[in-house]
Write a protein that holds these residues in place. Structure first.
Motif, PDB file in Angstrom:
ATOM      1  N   ASN A  55       0.817  -1.218   0.000  1.00  0.00           N
ATOM      2  CA  ASN A  55       0.000   0.000   0.000  1.00  0.00           C
ATOM      3  C   ASN A  55       0.852   1.270   0.000  1.00  0.00           C
ATOM      4  O   ASN A  55       0.367   2.354   0.311  1.00  0.00           O
ATOM      5  CB  ASN A  55      -1.024   0.002   1.129  1.00  0.00           C
ATOM      6  CG  ASN A  55      -0.428   0.370   2.453  1.00  0.00           C
ATOM      7  OD1 ASN A  55       0.789   0.390   2.593  1.00  0.00           O
ATOM      8  ND2 ASN A  55      -1.270   0.662   3.414  1.00  0.00           N
ATOM      9  N   GLY A  56       2.106   1.113  -0.368  1.00  0.00           N
ATOM     10  CA  GLY A  56       2.954   2.287  -0.553  1.00  0.00           C
ATOM     11  C   GLY A  56       3.457   2.927   0.736  1.00  0.00           C
ATOM     12  O   GLY A  56       3.953   4.047   0.714  1.00  0.00           O
ATOM     13  N   ASP A  69      -4.148  -0.594 -10.840  1.00  0.00           N
ATOM     14  CA  ASP A  69      -3.658   0.430 -11.773  1.00  0.00           C
ATOM     15  C   ASP A  69      -2.480   1.229 -11.228  1.00  0.00           C
ATOM     16  O   ASP A  69      -1.976   2.129 -11.897  1.00  0.00           O
ATOM     17  CB  ASP A  69      -4.780   1.447 -12.075  1.00  0.00           C
ATOM     18  CG  ASP A  69      -5.954   0.770 -12.763  1.00  0.00           C
ATOM     19  OD1 ASP A  69      -5.736  -0.273 -13.401  1.00  0.00           O
ATOM     20  OD2 ASP A  69      -7.078   1.309 -12.653  1.00  0.00           O
ATOM     21  N   TYR A  70      -2.103   0.959  -9.989  1.00  0.00           N
ATOM     22  CA  TYR A  70      -1.032   1.762  -9.384  1.00  0.00           C
ATOM     23  C   TYR A  70       0.337   1.194  -9.699  1.00  0.00           C
ATOM     24  O   TYR A  70       0.538  -0.020  -9.614  1.00  0.00           O
ATOM     25  CB  TYR A  70      -1.182   1.806  -7.863  1.00  0.00           C
ATOM     26  CG  TYR A  70      -2.288   2.717  -7.436  1.00  0.00           C
ATOM     27  CD1 TYR A  70      -2.027   4.035  -7.111  1.00  0.00           C
ATOM     28  CD2 TYR A  70      -3.591   2.262  -7.401  1.00  0.00           C
ATOM     29  CE1 TYR A  70      -3.045   4.886  -6.748  1.00  0.00           C
ATOM     30  CE2 TYR A  70      -4.619   3.106  -7.043  1.00  0.00           C
ATOM     31  CZ  TYR A  70      -4.340   4.413  -6.720  1.00  0.00           C
ATOM     32  OH  TYR A  70      -5.353   5.248  -6.367  1.00  0.00           O
ATOM     33  N   LEU A  72       4.040   1.627  -8.298  1.00  0.00           N
ATOM     34  CA  LEU A  72       4.781   2.223  -7.190  1.00  0.00           C
ATOM     35  C   LEU A  72       6.269   2.022  -7.423  1.00  0.00           C
ATOM     36  O   LEU A  72       6.736   0.893  -7.589  1.00  0.00           O
ATOM     37  CB  LEU A  72       4.396   1.555  -5.866  1.00  0.00           C
ATOM     38  CG  LEU A  72       2.901   1.522  -5.552  1.00  0.00           C
ATOM     39  CD1 LEU A  72       2.641   0.688  -4.315  1.00  0.00           C
ATOM     40  CD2 LEU A  72       2.387   2.929  -5.350  1.00  0.00           C
ATOM     41  N   ASN A  76       7.577   7.774  -6.853  1.00  0.00           N
ATOM     42  CA  ASN A  76       6.223   8.160  -6.466  1.00  0.00           C
ATOM     43  C   ASN A  76       6.195   9.318  -5.489  1.00  0.00           C
ATOM     44  O   ASN A  76       7.013   9.377  -4.580  1.00  0.00           O
ATOM     45  CB  ASN A  76       5.540   6.998  -5.749  1.00  0.00           C
ATOM     46  CG  ASN A  76       4.632   6.273  -6.679  1.00  0.00           C
ATOM     47  OD1 ASN A  76       5.071   5.362  -7.331  1.00  0.00           O
ATOM     48  ND2 ASN A  76       3.398   6.698  -6.751  1.00  0.00           N
ATOM     49  N   ASP A  80       0.166  10.733  -3.815  1.00  0.00           N
ATOM     50  CA  ASP A  80      -0.588   9.961  -4.806  1.00  0.00           C
ATOM     51  C   ASP A  80      -1.245   8.733  -4.184  1.00  0.00           C
ATOM     52  O   ASP A  80      -1.988   8.031  -4.848  1.00  0.00           O
ATOM     53  CB  ASP A  80       0.348   9.426  -5.899  1.00  0.00           C
ATOM     54  CG  ASP A  80       0.921  10.537  -6.723  1.00  0.00           C
ATOM     55  OD1 ASP A  80       1.938  10.300  -7.380  1.00  0.00           O
ATOM     56  OD2 ASP A  80       0.350  11.636  -6.698  1.00  0.00           O
ATOM     57  N   LEU A  81      -0.913   8.442  -2.947  1.00  0.00           N
ATOM     58  CA  LEU A  81      -1.192   7.102  -2.452  1.00  0.00           C
ATOM     59  C   LEU A  81      -2.452   6.971  -1.607  1.00  0.00           C
ATOM     60  O   LEU A  81      -2.816   5.882  -1.211  1.00  0.00           O
ATOM     61  CB  LEU A  81       0.013   6.625  -1.637  1.00  0.00           C
ATOM     62  CG  LEU A  81       1.303   6.568  -2.467  1.00  0.00           C
ATOM     63  CD1 LEU A  81       2.488   6.270  -1.569  1.00  0.00           C
ATOM     64  CD2 LEU A  81       1.188   5.518  -3.559  1.00  0.00           C
ATOM     65  N   LEU A  84      -5.062   4.503  -2.960  1.00  0.00           N
ATOM     66  CA  LEU A  84      -4.570   3.132  -2.858  1.00  0.00           C
ATOM     67  C   LEU A  84      -4.762   2.603  -1.437  1.00  0.00           C
ATOM     68  O   LEU A  84      -5.139   1.456  -1.234  1.00  0.00           O
ATOM     69  CB  LEU A  84      -3.087   3.090  -3.238  1.00  0.00           C
ATOM     70  CG  LEU A  84      -2.414   1.732  -3.084  1.00  0.00           C
ATOM     71  CD1 LEU A  84      -3.008   0.725  -4.055  1.00  0.00           C
ATOM     72  CD2 LEU A  84      -0.913   1.833  -3.282  1.00  0.00           C
TER      73      LEU A  84
END
Ligand SMILES: Nc1ncnc2c1ncn2[C@@H]1O[C@H](COP(=O)(O)OP(=O)(O)OP(=O)(O)O)[C@@H](O)[C@H]1O
Ligand SMILES: [Mg+2]
Length: 176
Positions: A55-56, A69-70, A72, A76, A80-81, A84
């Motif tokens: 999940n970044g 579609d992400y 990472l 990044n 932007d996260l 997500l």
């Protein structure tokens, strides 16, 4: 939603004398949708580090992680996260450390509230998620810090379930 790791390396505290490479060239693909997937490895092998890439929370030092579609990668921008994080919920190894609100109800509502879910819908999600984790409605007005350890874990899990994530990641949050 597919999750793919492509040549992922991750180094904690890079370019310092404490640099430590926790992930070495990780490659895999999983297609999510009703599946339960377990990651097994000895202590310190990098399981929690790997999961935090989904999940970044951590971005790869090299390589790329694709989640739906992400894409990472180290380039990044953290802002932007947010979306997500609404799709991928993580319950950490010590989920009780995730609690911070004044009442159990507010704690479970925090995520959906932050994502502007309407209040009525939040109330219904809170009730559904406490039922799933076996927490009684009578605890909703209590402070999460007055609960037992096991109850705290359940409340933390309910908070993640209330987000209705597409992917639920459980980093050994054992219920006792
Ligand atoms: N914040 C950090 N800074 C530096 N090194 C770290 C940090 N977090 C973890 N590490 C190191 O990275 C390696 C992988 O840690 P990680 O927590 O991902 O392992 P794990 O497989 O989840 O272990 P466990 O089964 O004990 O939970 C370990 O050697 C650990 O010491
Ligand atoms: Mg771990």
């Amino acid at each position: 939603m597919d999750i793919q790791f492509r040549h992922v390396n991750y180094t904690y505290q890079p370019h310092t004398p404490y640099a430590y490479q926790a992930l070495h060239d990780i490659n895999f693909t999983v297609s999510t949708g009703g599946e339960l997937i377990a990651i097994v490895g000895h202590t310190g092998s990098g399981k929690s580090t790997l999961l935090q890439h989904i999940n970044g929370l951590l971005l790869p030092t090299e390589g790329a992680v694709m989640v739906g579609d992400y894409l990472l990668s180290k380039d990044n921008k953290r802002q932007d996260l947010k979306k997500l994080r609404g799709k991928v919920g993580i319950v950490f190894q010590y989920p009780e450390h995730q609690l911070f609100e004044e009442t159990v109800e507010r704690d479970i509502s925090f995520g959906p509230h932050n994502f502007h879910v309407p209040n009525q819908e939040i109330t219904s999600r809170v009730l559904t998620s406490i039922e799933k984790v076996g927490i009684s409605e009578s605890l909703l007005e209590k402070s999460p810090f007055e609960l037992s350890g096991g109850q705290m874990r359940r409340v933390a899990i309910a908070g993640v379930l209330a987000m209705e994530p597409e992917v639920l990641i459980l980093d050994e949050p054992l219920l006792d």
